[in-house]
Scaffold this active site. Structure first.
Site, short mmCIF file in Angstrom:
data_model
loop_
_atom_site.label_atom_id
_atom_site.label_comp_id
_atom_site.label_asym_id
_atom_site.label_seq_id
_atom_site.Cartn_x
_atom_site.Cartn_y
_atom_site.Cartn_z
N ARG A 157 0.83 -1.19 0.00
CA ARG A 157 0.00 0.00 0.00
C ARG A 157 0.87 1.24 0.00
O ARG A 157 1.77 1.39 0.81
CB ARG A 157 -0.92 -0.02 1.23
CG ARG A 157 -1.75 1.24 1.34
CD ARG A 157 -2.92 1.09 2.25
NE ARG A 157 -2.56 0.96 3.63
CZ ARG A 157 -3.45 1.06 4.61
NH1 ARG A 157 -4.71 1.28 4.34
NH2 ARG A 157 -3.08 0.92 5.85
N THR A 169 -1.36 7.53 -1.05
CA THR A 169 -2.57 7.43 -1.88
C THR A 169 -3.50 6.30 -1.45
O THR A 169 -4.64 6.23 -1.91
CB THR A 169 -2.20 7.18 -3.35
OG1 THR A 169 -1.58 5.89 -3.46
CG2 THR A 169 -1.28 8.27 -3.88
N ASP A 224 -0.94 -3.54 11.81
CA ASP A 224 -0.41 -4.04 10.55
C ASP A 224 -0.12 -5.53 10.68
O ASP A 224 0.81 -5.94 11.39
CB ASP A 224 0.85 -3.28 10.17
CG ASP A 224 1.36 -3.65 8.80
OD1 ASP A 224 1.74 -4.84 8.60
OD2 ASP A 224 1.40 -2.78 7.93
N ASP A 278 3.56 -6.68 9.71
CA ASP A 278 4.54 -6.30 10.72
C ASP A 278 4.39 -7.14 11.98
O ASP A 278 5.38 -7.57 12.57
CB ASP A 278 4.40 -4.81 11.09
CG ASP A 278 4.96 -3.89 10.02
OD1 ASP A 278 5.70 -4.37 9.14
OD2 ASP A 278 4.65 -2.69 10.07
#
Length: 193
Positions: free
Chosen positions: A88, A92, A184, A187
């Site tokens: 990602r 944006t 996340d 992660d």
């Protein structure tokens, strides 16, 4: 899922849980697959039975989808696992392809695109579009946690794709993360937060 959400869950346990939930989701997602008759020999006699009618592909959206793919592999050891790297763009919120190891010849009953999170839907939509461009016709998406926005966007972009999710959360925050979510997933699985 509660342990996944807990910020104190360590990466090794987080990965184990993603894999375990992946196996549970695999049972749900594969429940309606087509079977074909076969004859086998037991130690005592021949018998009529059934086996899967065609192969199964798993496409983990790297890198967060790896744990889910391993969960599928525990349920169906001979799945084909293909890798697709999408990340990602934090500015944006669009998905960017950085790795593609998909086969050129495809002969499957179904392919599952797997990613623990379905937030904005961008990565899932792009992954499924890429799979369709390779000629894969029967695709499902499997994830652990989704935001209503991501489910809506994915179902609008690919209405022919079944979506399997373990938990539907409330919303996205202003930077596109699922709330309450779990942070996340990549992660947290690999200890890179």
């Amino acid at each position: 899922i509660t342990a996944l959400r807990d910020r104190n869950t360590q990466p090794s346990e987080f990965y184990r849980l993603v894999k375990e939930i992946g196996a549970l989701l695999a049972y749900e997602a594969t429940e309606g697959l087509a079977l074909e008759p076969c004859v086998i020999e037991t130690p005592l006699e021949k018998m009529h039975s059934s086996r899967l009618a065609g192969g199964i592909g798993i496409t983990p959206i790297l890198r967060a989808g790896l744990g889910l793919a391993e969960g599928f592999r525990e349920v169906i050891p001979d799945v084909q696992i293909w890798h697709l790297g999408l990340k990602r763009d934090e500015r944006t919120l669009q998905a960017l392809e950085y790795y593609n190891q998909l086969p050129y010849k495809v002969d499957l009953q179904i392919c599952y695109a797997v990613d623990p999170m379905l937030a904005t839907g961008g990565s899932a939509i792009d992954a499924i579009t890429i799979l369709k461009h390779r000629g894969i016709k029967n695709i499902s998406f499997v994830g652990i946690i989704a935001a209503p926005y991501g489910v809506l966007k994915l179902s609008q972009a690919h209405p022919d794709v079944n979506i399997y999710i373990a938990a539907l959360d409330e919303r996205l925050n202003d930077v596109g993360y699922i709330i309450p979510g779990l942070g996340d997933a990549g992660d947290r699985q690999f200890g890179t937060f």
